[in-house]
Structures are given as structure tokens and as C-alpha cells.
Design an enzyme around this catalytic site. Structure first.
Site, PDB file in Angstrom:
ATOM      1  N   LYS A 260       0.819  -0.941  -0.090  1.00 47.37           N
ATOM      2  CA  LYS A 260      -0.100  -0.062   0.011  1.00 47.37           C
ATOM      3  C   LYS A 260       0.965   1.165  -0.092  1.00 47.37           C
ATOM      4  CE  LYS A 260      -3.583  -2.427   0.144  1.00 47.37           C
ATOM      5  NZ  LYS A 260      -3.174  -3.669  -0.460  1.00 47.37           N
ATOM      6  N   ASP A 261       0.459   2.188  -0.595  1.00 47.66           N
ATOM      7  CA  ASP A 261       1.045   3.379  -0.635  1.00 47.66           C
ATOM      8  C   ASP A 261       1.624   3.806   0.841  1.00 47.66           C
ATOM      9  OD1 ASP A 261       1.735   5.388  -2.776  1.00 47.66           O
ATOM     10  OD2 ASP A 261       0.989   6.790  -1.398  1.00 47.66           O
TER      11      ASP A 261
END
Length: 694
Positions: A260-261
Site C-alpha cells: 500500500k502507498d
């Protein structure tokens, strides 16, 4: 309350006074800037340094599904609190942190009659006098530095009988005593001599545990502990590596479905094997803004890609167009979807050395050029990396350059270690020091560039209509949008079974006929485009020639992608041309300052932490568009936003828009300084503003 807090770490250290430390380099850089001119003033008119970052048209991103409809201004990820991502598992369940209960190991009760039967069977080994000694030990207070233990010779007992003794101790005395069976390797020297003389000897030790310690035997319902992680402004890999270190595991033993970012607030599942929830919670406490919960126990681990997609909640700030126009753009996006481009994140953040150029060098077996590109100085380097790259570029001393790193998680560090080990000119061997999954990022970036260019040309020349020869999946692919050809192990021979496997992958798709198109059974969102490879079916129309033309531009062909070194061999892949977001929702919200928090995170909802209250119409200075939508794996949320805004989502463009909008509404000095620092962090971070639905 409701404001994003600055990190404020490492501000007392001198600039470049020691090897790189990820917690202090930004602060060092800022302090250095102040010391160099003797003043901390000048913030009010200072714009962040413009750097040579990639633009969308440089990686083939040029078209829209509805180019006739004008876009509007909106700032993407102005603050990391503007981006929220929640994973959707294979069952379609949204991952949310909403349960902080920490399950404890429970001793399953055994009937008193059965316990008594066990004691009678074990009388020859543990008589009543021995049981009394065990009871006295359980009642005694813990004394540090004193051996509080009882040892019983259980050499004549089988494993089932020894297990019964452990169960009896656990049932009768709970956490007051622990029991362990010692084999030869764990016995004291005198006992080892006796064992060698008298045969296979085992000792069962019953001891007083230290305070807070108890029987650590696993008694949870299943071996794999699954839990939900909510992180703020941190990399998934960094969270996993820290948990692994604290739990005495390798990073690969902390499993998750997708990265995930970093610059966001994200929630996802992770799992480990045979580590208690208590230990996991304790390990997470060393990380700021990382929270764990929703524990469950399952007989299987998590695997990469084992999810349906992600749910996004985000805020676009500084909206200036009339709401009626924005509503039209949203309705168009909902109906037509967006082109499934690979976002800028796929290609790095440097226009001077995009990742696909390294990929081309690897595919052409020019390993020297590949190494030089990876280590080449660039104008948007973080400060510590700039020093290292420039030192190596000038002196070609890999040992000295590698010594400047604080840890070895960077690709550059691994490559420098390889050059130091194998020689400054053994580039092929040095590259093998980089893990294969990291090294493949470069050839995959080149595949992504070709996909983007083909997708743009397909839309530009044929619009949104189907054409004969377009490819669709023979059967619907349930989990992944992007279907990869299987990668061959390095030592696998090329035989008939391998050829059959290749043909099976090619048969995953088929070309549409005129009759298929006339039936109205298919739409453009069903069409897939190949990523180039040696084991792929190309469309049976003009698109097929485009692939070979683009490969030939750099001296490659589909057959040359069957690399002699299997590490760099590209079988190919299929990827949907268009994506339509699921359950798209939107609303508008007013706010007063750029620091206002507009979306409540999982943690804020769980703890009832209020976000910034929406101001009255007279107090409001800005308007934000709040969006919610779901995307399948491997789709980029920034490409959806690009279709909506009709604007370049590159870092440079977003910085420019942010500065323009802030300059229209002057702010107090303290807020302006913090906002300017935030913009600089966006420019410096390697993640930029892109987020991929992984």
C-alpha cells in the site's frame, strides 16, 4: 485536533555528520539550508525547488475516454490524510481496523476424572511425594537468581505420556509453572555423560517462570495469526520488516496481499505463523502511527495478489469549478471508466533515469549500462543518495560508496556490495546481488511503457469502439486483472511440457470476430491488451504490428524477450484496457485552511477522534471534492483522477497547482511554513503522488 502533525525527528543532528538514517535526513537537510545563509527567514515567498520529474506524456499517457468534456482543478494528495485505502479481501470483505481485542491463549479444560486417570498411569514416574514438591514450587514466590525447578527422568515414557505430564502441569497450575522436555543437546555436561552410558535419556523440567512469562506452547485455534494493520505515512515493507525484527522472524515471514502507498492512511491484512497477538501488539508499539487489531486464526497464510482490490476514500482540494460541471465529469467517469494506464509510480520519479531505461539495458544484456543507470546521479535525489551516487560516479570505488549507507535495504546498496565483492567490472554478477523480484521491476517498467503507448494509440485511432481482432479472456478471471505468464525457474529445461504450458497461457484469450461485435455481448471494458513477451497472443489486427515496431525502436523483438538468463526473460501478460470503478460516490466539503483534516481514518473512527469541523459559509475559504470508489488489483487511482481532472498528475504539476491556489489566500506564517515543508516533502519522496491498487 484534526490537524496533520509534523514528524519533528532528528533535528539536533548536524548535517551529514554520520551515515544515512531514514529518520533524520529531511530534518538535516532543512537545518543545513538554514545554517548556510544564517537565517530561517524567507519562507513566505520561497517556492520549492523545481526538479526534473517524469511527466505523463513521457510514459505514453496521453488519451482520455471522454476528451470532449473539460476537466477542472483539483489537488491530488495535498496531505497524506487526503488518501485512505482499505483492502478488499478475496471474499469481498472490506478490511477495517475496528476491534482492538487481543486474544489470549486459553487452556482447554480437561475433565477432573480424566486428569486423575493420567496421574494414576504416571505413578511410576511421578509419585505423590513428587506431586507435593511440584505443588510447593507452584505456591512459592519467584526468586531472581535462584534455580526454582524440578527435573524428572522421563526416558522410559513415550511422547503421548510426556504430553500428558505437560497437560497436567498446565491444567493444575496454569501460568504458575512451565514444563519443558530436554533432549541431549539441552542437557548439562554431567547428564550427557550419563546419557551416553545409559542410553537415550530425556529430562522433563518443571520450573518457576519469570514474572510475565508463562507456558509458551501454542494453544490457539490455528497456526497462522491474521491481523489488520492500519498505518499512517509508512511503507508496507517497512512495517513488515519492523514487525519481523521484533518477532524474531525474517521479513519474508510477515505475509501480506499487496503493498500500500506510503503517503496515505491505509488498512490491510497481514499474517505471521505462531506468534501470539500479545507479541504482535507489543512489536507494533515501536512504530509511530501503526495500529494492529482484528485478530483471527487460520490454517493458511496470505499470498501476494490474494485480494479483490481496494476501497479508496480521498479528498481533492482547491476545487474551483461549478459543482454542476464536476457532476457531469463524475457521471462520465462512472459510465465510461478510465484508461487502465500504468501510473507514473511504475517508472520512478526521475525523468533523467526512468526505470524503463534500466529495463531496456537488462533486456539487451548491456549489464554495464544498467549498473551505471542505477547508480547515475540525478537532480531529484534525496540528499544522502546524492552524495553516494556522486562519490561512486566520480571515483568508481564501490566499497567506499557502499560504506556510506546506514542499512542494506536499498537497491543501490546491494548493487554496490555486488561490485565490491565480484570486481568493479563484473556487472552481471553484481546485479545478481539485487533480489530477483526487485530486479524485475526494471524490465516490467519497460513492458508497462509499451502497454501505455499501445493503449494510447488504440484509443486515439479507434476510439471506444470494438474492432475485429481485439482480445478478450476466454473465461472471466476472478481475482486478477493482470494475468502473468508463468516464469520459468533458472534450471528448468525447455521440453515438450514447457511448450504445452506456454500454449495453455496463449489460449487464455481469443480474438473477437465481426459476429462477436455485432452480438453486443462484449464491450471495450472486456478487452485486454498484452504486455510484450515471448509467450503471448497478440491482437489479430493493426495493434500486433505496433508491438514489434515499438520493440524494434530499442533493438528488441518478442523473441529476444526469451532471455538466455531466465531472470530477465519476459513471458508476457494481459491487462484490461479500460477499468470502471465500483460503487463510485462523491460529495463536496468546505474547509478553512490547507491543514484541515477532511476524512476520518479507521483509527479516528474507532477512537471517536473528531476531525476538523466544517466551517460556516462565511468562514470557508476552500472547497474539496470527497470521493469513494473501489478498484481491482493493479489499477491506479491516479489514472482515475487524471480522467476526471483532465490534468497531469505528476509531482511537478501538483506542486505548481498547490502553490498557485495557496497564493490566492494568504495564510498565517506558521501554517504557511508547515504547508511549504509539506510540499517539499512531496517533491522529495520517491513515491510521488501515485497510488496503485495492490
Amino acid at each position: 485536533m484534526g490537524k496533520d502533525r509534523g514528524r519533528g525527528r532528528g533535528r539536533g543532528r548536524n548535517f551529514q555528520s554520520r551515515p544515512y538514517n531514514k529518520n533524520n535526513w529531511r530534518a538535516q537537510k532543512k537545518d543545513h539550508g538554514r545554517h548556510s545563509n544564517g537565517s530561517s527567514s524567507g519562507h513566505s515567498n520561497r517556492a520549492p525547488q523545481q526538479k526534473c520529474t517524469l511527466l505523463e506524456n513521457q510514459v505514453g499517457i496521453t488519451e482520455f475516454t471522454n476528451s470532449e468534456l473539460a476537466g477542472f482543478t483539483g489537488i491530488v494528495k495535498s496531505r497524506f490524510s487526503d488518501f485512505h485505502v482499505n483492502e478488499i479481501d478475496v471474499a469481498g470483505q472490506l478490511m477495517q481496523l475496528n476491534d482492538l481485542n487481543v486474544p489470549k491463549m486459553v487452556v482447554e479444560p480437561v475433565d477432573a476424572t480424566e486428569l486423575n486417570e493420567w496421574r494414576l498411569k504416571l505413578q511410576s514416574v511421578i509419585d505423590e511425594q513428587m506431586w507435593q514438591q511440584i505443588a510447593d514450587l507452584a505456591a512459592a514466590k519467584y526468586e531472581a537468581g535462584t534455580e526454582q525447578k524440578i527435573e524428572i527422568d522421563v526416558s522410559n515414557l513415550d511422547k503421548e505420556q510426556r504430553t500428558q505430564i505437560h497437560q497436567l502441569v498446565k491444567q493444575l497450575y496454569q501460568s504458575k509453572l512451565v514444563s519443558t522436555t530436554l533432549s541431549q543437546q539441552a542437557l548439562p555436561t554431567a547428564m550427557e555423560e550419563e546419557q551416553l552410558a545409559g542410553g537415550d535419556k530425556k529430562i522433563l523440567r518443571i520450573s518457576k517462570p519469570k514474572p510475565g512469562r508463562g507456558d509458551n506452547r501454542w494453544s490457539f485455534p490455528a497456526e497462522f495469526v491474521h491481523f489488520v494493520v492500519h498505518k499512517v505515512n509508512m511503507d508496507t515493507s517497512e512495517v513488515a520488516a519492523t514487525l519481523a525484527s521484533r518477532l524474531n522472524l525474517r521479513p519474508s515471514q510477515v505475509n501480506y496481499c499487496g503493498t500500500k502507498d506510503k503517503r496515505a492512511k491505509t488498512t490491510q491484512s497481514m499474517c505471521v505463523k505462531r506468534r501470539t497477538p500479545d507479541a504482535i501488539v507489543h512489536a507494533s508499539r515501536c512504530m509511530r502511527n501503526v495500529y494492529v487489531g482484528n485478530f483471527s486464526f487460520k490454517p493458511h497464510t496470505l499470498k501476494l495478489g490474494e485480494l479483490q482490490g481496494n476501497r479508496f476514500r480521498l479528498a481533492l482540494r482547491h476545487i474551483t469549478e461549478p459543482r454542476e460541471h464536476i457532476e457531469l465529469a463524475l457521471q462520465s467517469l462512472k459510465a465510461r471508466g478510465f484508461i487502465n494506464y500504468y501510473g507514473l509510480q511504475r517508472f520512478g520519479n526521475s525523468a533523467s533515469v526512468p526505470t524503463y531505461e534500466v529495463g531496456v539495458a537488462l533486456l539487451k544484456r548491456d549489464f554495464k549500462h544498467a549498473c551505471e543507470l542505477i547508480l547515475k546521479p540525478r537532480d531529484n535525489d534525496m540528499e544522502f543518495m546524492r552524495v553516494i551516487r556522486e562519490a561512486w560516479w566520480q571515483d568508481r570505488d564501490s566499497v567506499a560508496a557502499a560504506a556510506k549507507f546506514h542499512d542494506d535495504k536499498f537497491i543501490e546498496k546491494k548493487l554496490l556490495d555486488g561490485l565490491a565483492s565480484f570486481g568493479e567490472h563484473d556487472y552481471a554478477a553484481a546485479l545478481r546481488r539485487i533480489p530477483r523480484n526487485m530486479l524485475l521491476l526494471y524490465p516490467h517498467a519497460y513492458q508497462s511503457l509499451i502497454f501505455n503507448r499501445i493503449a494510447s494509440r488504440r484509443i486515439k485511432e479507434f476510439g471506444l469502439k470494438l474492432i475485429p481482432g481485439d482480445l478478450v479472456y476466454v473465461e472471466e478471471q476472478p481475482l486478477q486483472i493482470e494475468q502473468q505468464a508463468s516464469e520459468e525457474p533458472e534450471d528448468e529445461p525447455e521440453d515438450d511440457s514447457l511448450l504445452e504450458e506456454e500454449s495453455i497461457f496463449k489460449r487464455k484469450v481469443r480474438a473477437l470476430s465481426d459476429e462477436d461485435i455485432a452480438s453486443d455481448k462484449y464491450k471495450l471494458s472486456d478487452v485486454v491488451l498484452p504486455l510484450p513477451g515471448y509467450d503471448i497472443t497478440y491482437p489479430s489486427n493493426d495493434c500486433a504490428a505496433w508491438y514489434e515496431q515499438m520493440l524494434a525502436e530499442v533493438g528488441l523483438s518478442s523473441e529476444l524477450l526469451r532471455h538466455k538468463d531466465k531472470t530477465y526473460a519476459l513471458g508476457g501478460a494481459y491487462r484490461k484496457l479500460l477499468i470502471q470503478p465500483s460503487d463510485l460516490k462523491w460529495s463536496f466539503r468546505s474547509y478553512s485552511t490547507p491543514e484541515d483534516t477532511l476524512i476520518a481514518s479507521d483509527w479516528e473512527q474507532l477512537k471517536n477522534i473528531p476531525i476538523t469541523v466544517e466551517p460556516s459559509e462565511t468562514e470557508a475559504k476552500y472547497t474539496a471534492l470527497l470521493l469513494e470508489f473501489s478498484l481491482p488489483t493493479a489499477a491506479y487511482a491516479t489514472m482515475l483522477l487524471r480522467e476526471l481532472l483532465k490534468q497531469d498528475t505528476s509531482t511537478a504539476r501538483q506542486m505548481q497547482l498547490e502553490q498557485q491556489e495557496i497564493s490566492k489566500n494568504p495564510m498565517p506564517d506558521a501554517i504557511e511554513e508547515k504547508t511549504t515543508e509539506t510540499i517539499e516533502l512531496i517533491a522529495e519522496t520517491t513515491e510521488g503522488v501515485q497510488i496503485e491498487s495492490n
